[in-house]
Design a protein around this motif. Structure first.
Motif: not given
Length: 411
Positions: A27-38
């Motif tokens: 879930g963390n990875l999915e959330f980061l992938q959605e919100k943070i491009p870098s």
């Protein structure tokens, strides 16, 4: 050992908690992938939690040695449950700041939980069963990782991201229930004077003890080699998914690595009858570097999955062996501070590796980065081997209990 109810409670609790942990990580990875491009910014966010764990480490070690292990485990379990609520708020509001609060709080809980658990294991099993118990504990954690990542993948297809964290919350609640059922006798051989002395001692007292036990110190340093791969694991998985243009590779990577880890942790007990502890640690540290070099061919799914299988088997042999050295050769009254110091050291390494990985991925890409990491891992292995020989440090020691064939046993 298998008639010991504490063993079953620890293993069952680890299985349930692992499912919650790994659904949350996906879930963390999915959330980061959605919100943070870098990639670098992702690494910075993840490293904030590690920094919190480093800061809390000395306090955790002192408290674990001065308190009942079960009490520490229960309070840390409550902290985990509260931390999940922050992530549910992050999803509801779309705020990265609430995710940072989640990462910080769950890392602080882990800073107390894992050293306390590692200190409790030698109190519930005999020394001769430590290698088996450590291997089984890591196996259960690996099964939970494979099942948790697979479950998370299915849930993301059919359910919302928040559902992953509701599963985590339920799992941590069940872990708390199992922890309360533990019966740990921590009073064996302890006197009032000994307790008072322990209460007056501080976190820094672990350093003279490490100097007095060079085998423990060398093994501790050796465990830093796999962390170069493990610290970059999640960011590597995200990049592999992008290179191969495949979302399914994430689950496959965790599955191959996890199954190989389980095979390794079973196999190490038989390998240990023929190989010395020194050979096991240095050989499988070298195999971690081999796995890093294999990821140069990241565009090939076959070689990628083979690399993670090599990594998993190597770690399955390496870590149970190292853990036995820590648990048997470090005095028990220092276990809390030692395992807290070890976790702090790991978090510092993870912090450095995370930030370096994010920067390397943005600047030079995955394939060049894994070659650099492979060279560093091989160089560290060679340097530690030379240092061990120069300082005449012997990682093996005779088995304390009499055995039929002492040459077939390791520490």
């Amino acid at each position: 050992m298998w008639r010991n109810r504490n063993v079953w409670i620890i293993l069952t609790g680890e299985m349930i908690a692992g499912l919650g942990l790994w659904t949350g990580i996906i879930g963390n990875l999915e959330f980061l992938q959605e919100k943070i491009p870098s990639d670098f910014v992702k690494a910075v966010i993840l490293s904030i939690g590690l920094l919190a764990g480093i800061i809390a480490g000395p306090t955790a070690g002192r408290i674990i040695d001065q308190s009942r292990k079960k009490t520490v485990l229960i309070i840390a379990g409550l902290g985990r449950m509260i931390s999940v609520l922050f992530m549910l708020l992050a999803i509801a509001t779309g705020s990265v700041w609430w995710m940072i609060a989640f990462i910080v709080s769950i890392q602080i809980s882990a800073t107390f939980y894992f050293p306390a658990l590692q200190s409790a294991i030698p109190l519930v099993v005999k020394d001769k069963d430590l290698l088996t118990m450590n291997g089984m504990h890591m196996n259960v954690a690996t099964i939970a990782r494979v099942a948790g990542t697979a479950l998370a993948g299915i849930m993301l297809v059919y359910w919302s991201l928040a559902s992953l964290y509701w599963v985590s919350l339920l799992a941590y609640g069940l872990l708390l229930f199992f922890t309360m059922a533990l019966k740990i006798d921590e009073g064996k051989g302890s006197s009032q004077a000994g307790n008072e002395k322990r209460e007056k001692s501080g976190f820094m007292d672990v350093f003279p003890v490490l100097k007095a036990y060079p085998t423990v110190g060398m093994t501790l340093v050796m465990t830093m080699i796999p962390l170069l791969f493990l610290g970059s694991f999640n960011l590597i998985v995200i990049n592999l998914s992008e290179i191969q243009d495949s979302a399914s590779i994430k689950g496959l990577v965790y599955t191959f690595e996890g199954i190989a880890f389980m095979i390794g942790s079973f196999a190490v007990k038989y390998i240990a009858r023929k190989w010395k502890t020194t050979v096991i640690l240095f050989f499988f540290a070298t195999m971690v570097a081999v796995a890093e070099f294999m990821l140069y061919f990241a565009a090939s799914m076959t070689i990628t999955l083979s690399a993670f299988a090599v990594l998993g088997f190597a770690l399955g042999c390496f870590f149970p062996t190292a853990m036995v050295i820590f648990q048997k050769q470090m005095p028990k009254e220092f276990h809390g501070r030692f395992f807290s110091f070890r976790n702090m050291l790991e978090r510092v390494m993870f912090q450095i590796v995370l930030l370096s990985t994010g920067a390397f991925l943005d600047l030079v890409g995955l394939q060049t980065m894994v070659i650099i990491f492979g060279v560093i891992s091989l160089s560290m292995t060679a340097i530690f081997f030379i240092q061990m020989k120069r300082r005449n440090i012997i990682l093996d020691e005779p088995e304390i209990e009499p055995v039929t064939n002492p040459a077939a046993e390791i520490v």
